[in-house]
Design a protein around this motif. Sequence first.
Motif, mmCIF file in Angstrom:
data_model
loop_
_atom_site.group_PDB
_atom_site.id
_atom_site.type_symbol
_atom_site.label_atom_id
_atom_site.label_comp_id
_atom_site.label_asym_id
_atom_site.label_seq_id
_atom_site.Cartn_x
_atom_site.Cartn_y
_atom_site.Cartn_z
ATOM 1 N N PHE A 24 20.824 4.460 10.944
ATOM 2 C CA PHE A 24 20.110 5.574 11.543
ATOM 3 C C PHE A 24 20.544 5.645 12.998
ATOM 4 N N VAL A 25 21.291 6.666 13.330
ATOM 5 C CA VAL A 25 21.813 6.817 14.690
ATOM 6 C C VAL A 25 20.684 7.324 15.578
ATOM 7 N N PHE A 26 20.399 6.537 16.631
ATOM 8 C CA PHE A 26 19.174 6.755 17.409
ATOM 9 C C PHE A 26 19.461 6.483 18.880
ATOM 10 N N PRO A 27 19.209 7.431 19.758
ATOM 11 C CA PRO A 27 19.533 7.224 21.180
ATOM 12 C C PRO A 27 18.607 6.256 21.894
ATOM 13 N N GLY A 28 17.444 5.969 21.329
ATOM 14 C CA GLY A 28 16.477 5.111 22.004
ATOM 15 C C GLY A 28 16.702 3.630 21.761
ATOM 16 N N ILE A 29 17.942 3.191 21.887
ATOM 17 C CA ILE A 29 18.261 1.781 21.697
ATOM 18 C C ILE A 29 19.464 1.454 22.570
ATOM 19 N N HIS A 30 19.545 0.219 23.043
ATOM 20 C CA HIS A 30 20.673 -0.176 23.882
ATOM 21 C C HIS A 30 21.940 -0.258 23.032
ATOM 22 N N PRO A 31 23.093 0.138 23.554
ATOM 23 C CA PRO A 31 24.339 0.096 22.777
ATOM 24 C C PRO A 31 24.714 -1.288 22.260
ATOM 25 N N ASP A 32 24.203 -2.346 22.886
ATOM 26 C CA ASP A 32 24.533 -3.701 22.455
ATOM 27 C C ASP A 32 23.561 -4.250 21.416
ATOM 28 N N ALA A 33 22.676 -3.406 20.907
ATOM 29 C CA ALA A 33 21.634 -3.880 19.995
ATOM 30 C C ALA A 33 21.664 -3.107 18.681
ATOM 31 N N VAL A 34 21.131 -3.732 17.660
ATOM 32 C CA VAL A 34 20.864 -3.074 16.384
ATOM 33 C C VAL A 34 19.458 -3.490 15.959
ATOM 34 N N ALA A 35 18.615 -2.511 15.647
ATOM 35 C CA ALA A 35 17.211 -2.784 15.324
ATOM 36 C C ALA A 35 16.941 -2.506 13.849
ATOM 37 N N ILE A 36 16.340 -3.471 13.174
ATOM 38 C CA ILE A 36 15.909 -3.299 11.781
ATOM 39 C C ILE A 36 14.406 -3.524 11.756
ATOM 40 N N PRO A 37 13.632 -2.558 11.288
ATOM 41 C CA PRO A 37 12.173 -2.711 11.297
ATOM 42 C C PRO A 37 11.707 -3.750 10.291
ATOM 43 N N LEU A 38 10.600 -4.397 10.612
ATOM 44 C CA LEU A 38 9.973 -5.354 9.706
ATOM 45 C C LEU A 38 9.132 -4.613 8.667
ATOM 46 N N GLY A 39 8.726 -5.348 7.646
ATOM 47 C CA GLY A 39 7.778 -4.800 6.673
ATOM 48 C C GLY A 39 8.285 -4.716 5.259
ATOM 49 N N LEU A 62 0.847 -1.196 0.000
ATOM 50 C CA LEU A 62 0.000 0.000 0.000
ATOM 51 C C LEU A 62 0.883 1.246 0.000
ATOM 52 N N PRO A 63 0.918 1.995 -1.099
ATOM 53 C CA PRO A 63 1.849 3.126 -1.195
ATOM 54 C C PRO A 63 1.616 4.204 -0.148
ATOM 55 N N TRP A 64 0.357 4.414 0.247
ATOM 56 C CA TRP A 64 0.119 5.470 1.250
ATOM 57 C C TRP A 64 0.686 5.076 2.598
ATOM 58 N N LEU A 65 0.807 3.767 2.878
ATOM 59 C CA LEU A 65 1.465 3.346 4.115
ATOM 60 C C LEU A 65 2.979 3.372 3.973
ATOM 61 N N GLN A 66 3.490 3.139 2.774
ATOM 62 C CA GLN A 66 4.925 3.310 2.546
ATOM 63 C C GLN A 66 5.317 4.772 2.750
ATOM 64 N N GLU A 67 4.402 5.656 2.395
ATOM 65 C CA GLU A 67 4.665 7.096 2.528
ATOM 66 C C GLU A 67 4.516 7.574 3.967
ATOM 67 N N LEU A 68 3.832 6.772 4.799
ATOM 68 C CA LEU A 68 3.644 7.140 6.202
ATOM 69 C C LEU A 68 4.971 6.985 6.943
ATOM 70 N N PRO A 69 5.518 8.052 7.519
ATOM 71 C CA PRO A 69 6.826 7.942 8.170
ATOM 72 C C PRO A 69 6.768 7.117 9.445
ATOM 73 N N ASP A 70 7.854 6.440 9.730
ATOM 74 C CA ASP A 70 7.968 5.762 11.009
ATOM 75 C C ASP A 70 7.787 6.790 12.121
ATOM 76 N N GLN A 71 7.063 6.402 13.172
ATOM 77 C CA GLN A 71 6.670 7.375 14.187
ATOM 78 C C GLN A 71 7.851 7.912 14.984
ATOM 79 N N LEU A 72 8.971 7.182 15.012
ATOM 80 C CA LEU A 72 10.130 7.653 15.769
ATOM 81 C C LEU A 72 11.289 8.053 14.864
ATOM 82 N N ALA A 73 11.603 7.232 13.872
ATOM 83 C CA ALA A 73 12.734 7.544 12.989
ATOM 84 C C ALA A 73 12.350 8.481 11.848
#
Length: 551
Positions: free
Chosen positions: A449-464, A398-409
Amino acid sequence: RLDFKKAKVILSFGADFLATWMSPVQFATQYADFREAPRGTLVMVESKMTITGANADRWIGIRPGTEGHLAMALASLLIQDPAYAKRLPKDLVDEISKVDHDEVAKITGVTGDRMHHLHNLLTANTPSLVLSGSSAEGVEHGSETARAVLLLNIILGNVGETILPRSEAVFPDLMPKMGGWAEMKAFLDGLNSGRFDTAVVFGSNPLYQAPDFMHADKAYAKAAYRIAFSMFPDETTMASDLVLPIHSYLEEWNTAMPAYSPEDGFIGLQQPVMTPVFGDGSTRGFGDLLLAVVTEMNPKYKTWKDYEAYVRGALLAMKPVLVNPPVPTVGGQTADEAFHQGIQSDGYVRLKTKPAPAIKTKLEAVNLPQAPKANAQYPFRLLPTARLGLWDGRHANLPWLQELPDQLAEVVWDSWAEIHPSTAKKLGVETGDVLRVSSASGSVEVKAFVFPGIHPDAVAIPLGQGHTEYGRYAKGIGVNPYRILDPKFDAKTGELATFATDVQVVKVADRGPIVTLAHGDLVLENGSDSQAGRHFVKTVTAKQFNRTEEA
């Protein structure tokens, strides 16, 4: 059944109930009541900030996979009070009292001061509610972590207060049955062993969801015949022999009993709200297709000319066990006509239920592993996180959801890897750099994407993202972190440990464009406080604010 409104404190271990956990619309409504005066306090313990974490009064970044250790440390503090200890058998109290708080602080990265603060918060505000979510439970000892979290609810006396029993179902066969990774594995194992010669898929896309180590494509290819009931050309549909195009939910009749409901006995009625787009009959309702099949197998189903008639007949048969069934309100209306008109207007029915039995708690020792061993080759923990919008990939077309920005990043039309600023500095990485994230099972390349809301020992990749099929708006965009998961499972439940894969992170290219709502082009810093050069958020330090007030 959870009662947020009655709780004075909610302590969540990774349960993102405002966005992706169980029933976020219902929970958001309850959360609004929870925030009404007297205002409840929300504490979120997780390794990567979620939308719920962003709304919390206190966010605690914890080392991935150690949530159960923190829960046990809190339990050991609570049972020092005899009033709490008496809720557990003595042998369990003795076992919990052995927890070493200093050791837990080293394991989790959560200081002793914070543990004591949480302890005081929970004891001073009762009743409370303690939750465990997918990021806490998605490890090889996930069932033990869930047990530790539920133990806190028992000690705090939340069972029967904010955790309520469910009534016994009148029609057990109608109760929703939730599948998981264990069922996925059983399905693929059955195909590989030849136990299944025909595969039928509806509302699922195993060839996209399954990690590479499961070889879902090869297993599916072994089926003698593959049938897909589908609306879209996703990965599994395109690998099938027979594709039966179906109506959307807006075009067909159906009923639904939600996996989580705030009320017992609730059945939602789904009815068409539009004429089928393909009026030539090239698509049909899923219920109509199944009814046609079973009618060929058993002539008694000829009683119903279509699935609408079947649904109406089934609901009418339930009338004696419904709560307040509709009655005639217009002259000349029969009871059956009034009944159908009433439930169509309401959109749901409620079954009568038997009295809810008391919740029986089963108290057992919690067996958590020792401190996780450092992995020199793969020093970071991969966090594949569901997104509000694209979810787990089912809405990526759904392109309109692809266009919807991630709420934090605030990123759009792409995948990214979130890393902590201290980790980025150590690796020489800036937002927009291309990273290779590798596990023992594979690798993906994705922008940082450098983001302070993550633990230094982790790397997060969003699904979808990361589809190889599914139409032009999904195919070939971003990456799917599930592909590189390691074959690790919960020993008790058989569920895939989706948050247990360790990875290494290597920079492979200097920064390039990463499209976000903030700028629409290359992001040089994290986020922005302007749009088209106009400031829409003003921030000042506390020191500046106080100085202004004094002036």
